[in-house]
Every structure is written in C-alpha cells, then in structure tokens.
Design an enzyme around this catalytic site. Structure first.
Site, PDB file in Angstrom:
ATOM      1  N   CYS A 102      -5.867  -7.403  -2.390  1.00  0.00           N
ATOM      2  CA  CYS A 102      -6.123  -7.104  -0.982  1.00  0.00           C
ATOM      3  C   CYS A 102      -7.297  -7.958  -0.538  1.00  0.00           C
ATOM      4  O   CYS A 102      -8.141  -8.337  -1.345  1.00  0.00           O
ATOM      5  CB  CYS A 102      -6.422  -5.621  -0.784  1.00  0.00           C
ATOM      6  SG  CYS A 102      -6.655  -5.162   0.953  1.00  0.00           S
ATOM      7  N   HIS A 103      -7.355  -8.249   0.757  1.00  0.00           N
ATOM      8  CA  HIS A 103      -8.397  -9.131   1.270  1.00  0.00           C
ATOM      9  C   HIS A 103      -9.590  -8.366   1.832  1.00  0.00           C
ATOM     10  O   HIS A 103     -10.514  -8.979   2.374  1.00  0.00           O
ATOM     11  CB  HIS A 103      -7.815 -10.036   2.360  1.00  0.00           C
ATOM     12  CG  HIS A 103      -7.264  -9.293   3.536  1.00  0.00           C
ATOM     13  ND1 HIS A 103      -6.192  -8.444   3.434  1.00  0.00           N
ATOM     14  CD2 HIS A 103      -7.647  -9.274   4.833  1.00  0.00           C
ATOM     15  CE1 HIS A 103      -5.928  -7.933   4.624  1.00  0.00           C
ATOM     16  NE2 HIS A 103      -6.803  -8.407   5.483  1.00  0.00           N
ATOM     17  N   HIS A 137      -8.652   0.245   0.318  1.00  0.00           N
ATOM     18  CA  HIS A 137      -8.647   0.797   1.676  1.00  0.00           C
ATOM     19  C   HIS A 137      -9.516   2.043   1.823  1.00  0.00           C
ATOM     20  O   HIS A 137      -9.539   2.659   2.879  1.00  0.00           O
ATOM     21  CB  HIS A 137      -7.224   1.090   2.164  1.00  0.00           C
ATOM     22  CG  HIS A 137      -6.513  -0.135   2.624  1.00  0.00           C
ATOM     23  ND1 HIS A 137      -5.324  -0.085   3.307  1.00  0.00           N
ATOM     24  CD2 HIS A 137      -6.805  -1.450   2.518  1.00  0.00           C
ATOM     25  CE1 HIS A 137      -4.904  -1.307   3.587  1.00  0.00           C
ATOM     26  NE2 HIS A 137      -5.802  -2.159   3.106  1.00  0.00           N
ATOM     27  N   ASN A 177       0.831  -1.203   0.000  1.00  0.00           N
ATOM     28  CA  ASN A 177       0.000   0.000   0.000  1.00  0.00           C
ATOM     29  C   ASN A 177       0.868   1.257   0.000  1.00  0.00           C
ATOM     30  O   ASN A 177       1.995   1.220   0.485  1.00  0.00           O
ATOM     31  CB  ASN A 177      -0.909  -0.002   1.227  1.00  0.00           C
ATOM     32  CG  ASN A 177      -1.986  -1.062   1.118  1.00  0.00           C
ATOM     33  OD1 ASN A 177      -2.710  -1.120   0.145  1.00  0.00           O
ATOM     34  ND2 ASN A 177      -2.068  -1.929   2.111  1.00  0.00           N
TER      35      ASN A 177
END
Length: 254
Positions: free
Chosen positions: A179-180, A216, A157
């Site tokens: 990304c999870h 995010h 990130n």
C-alpha cells in the site's frame, strides 16, 4: 524466468484483477520503465472486456519511444491460464461493487460510527471482509495448485485479512501486501521539512519512520530525518493547516 547478465527475462506475471484501471495501469508504466526486466503479464478478470482493454494498452507501450523494456500482455479466460508457471502473482480486485463500497463507508455514519477508512476497520471493514475472504480462499487454493512457488503481491483491502487468509488457506505461500499510505506520509513529512525548516531531503526514503497498527489504520510512533525528530514539524504543519482552514469561509452547497 531467465537471467542474462544483469537482466532478467521471460518473467511470467499473473494479474488477478487484470481489468483494473488503477493499479494495473501503474504496473504497466513501472514495468515499461524498468530496463532490467522483461516478460509476459497474463491479465485475468471476471470482466473479460476490461482485461482485453488493458491487453491493448499494455502492448501499445512497447512502441512508446521512452519504453525501456518489452512486455507482452495477454488477457486470459481462467485463473488456471493466468497462474500456470507464474513467477509472480498480483492480486488487485474490487470485492463487490462501488455501491456496496459506498454502503461500507457511509451506512455506519447513520449510527454515529465514523470510520477513518471504511474498507479495513470498523463495521465497514468487517462487512467488506465477509465479502472478500471467500474469494481469497479460492485464490490461495488456485495458487497452491498452479503456481505454488510464485511470489504473491496483494493490493486488495482489507489488506491484513486478505494476506492472512492466503496464509491460512496455503501456509507455504510467499505473499505480502503493498500500500502507498506510508509512502504518502513520508512525502508529506518531506514537504513539511522543506516548507517549515527549509531543509531539502533527497527522497522520501530518507524520512525514517516506525510504523505500527494495520494497513489503513496505521500509526507512526517515530519519524526522523538524519536523526532529527519530525513530530514537532508535523505539529507545526497541522496547526498551520487548521488555522488556514478556520480563516477560509465554508462553501455551502445544496
């Protein structure tokens, strides 16, 4: 990389950030459980000792009774050694130190700016990006030189800017970010569906979501299970959670 029947062998993976104790360990576990793949993972990290530890951990999995495939792990000294001839490149690094990461998240709070995640958006995300982008220019140029045909998977990130930087420096690169966070949201909705409505979805993939925003700083404007709108169920979940939180006495520490 060779294909024998339904199996692919001699895969060469370059792992930039190969000393990782998070994503690297997850990768080792996933590879050991995938019976159709085998090959070599070259671990590159500015902390060579950390990469060497992961080399030992990865190679030890070959002797695990539940291992379904065989992978060789090699800690290397340079990006060139890691990348030459690689079929896949994985990037998983911490740009800077944990102290700098803490500053990214919490320093803006002194000025009344509270960030959902301090490594992607807001002042924290911008500062982290300033540290990270020069590194990704270097990675892109190295991939262009030594592994131009490789698929590049990024976990670092700020995800959006990292992947964009790879394409700005090397437009022909084949890169994407992982990304999870969306997967975790699907799991949350799956659990809420079971707890509130008694409906058991088979897998998180059965929860269909439409994702907007950037990594995010993600929004869902639609979530369904077999055509059923899950937003009312999520509203019930959040309402119940808030009520429970208000009932519980706050713990005071200090």
């Amino acid at each position: 990389m060779r294909r024998i029947g339904d199996k692919v062998t001699d895969i060469k993976i370059a792992y930039i950030g190969g000393g990782s104790m998070g994503w690297a360990w997850n990768l080792m576990s996933d590879l050991a459980n995938e019976e159709q793949l085998s090959g070599t993972v070259r671990l590159y990290d500015i902390d060579k000792e950390a990469a060497a530890r992961n080399e030992k951990i990865g190679n030890s999995l070959k002797n695990h009774p539940n291992a379904k495939s065989q992978w060789d792990y090699i800690a290397v000294d340079t990006l060139e050694e890691a990348l030459k001839g690689a079929d896949f490149v994985i990037i998983s690094i911490l740009p800077g130190t944990f102290d700098e990461m803490e500053s990214d998240v919490h320093l803006p709070e002194k000025y009344g700016i509270y960030q959902s995640v301090g490594d992607t958006v807001g002042p924290g995300g911008h500062v982290r990006a300033l540290r990270t982008i020069p590194m990704f220019v270097e990675f892109a140029n190295a991939i262009k030189q030594w592994a131009p045909e490789a698929w590049v998977i990024n976990y670092t990130n700020p995800m959006t800017l990292c992947v964009r930087t790879l394409y700005e420096a090397f437009p022909e690169i084949k890169a994407f970010g992982c990304c999870h966070e969306v997967f975790g949201t699907q799991e949350l909705l799956k659990s809420a569906l079971a707890d509130i409505e008694g409906i058991q979805a088979g897998h998180r993939r059965d929860i269909k979501v439409n994702v907007i925003g950037i990594n995010h700083f993600t929004w869902l404007d639609k979530a369904t299970y077999e055509g059923r709108d899950l937003f009312p169920i999520y509203k019930k979940l959040s309402t119940n959670t808030m009520k429970q939180a208000l009932k519980e006495p706050r713990k005071v520490t200090g």
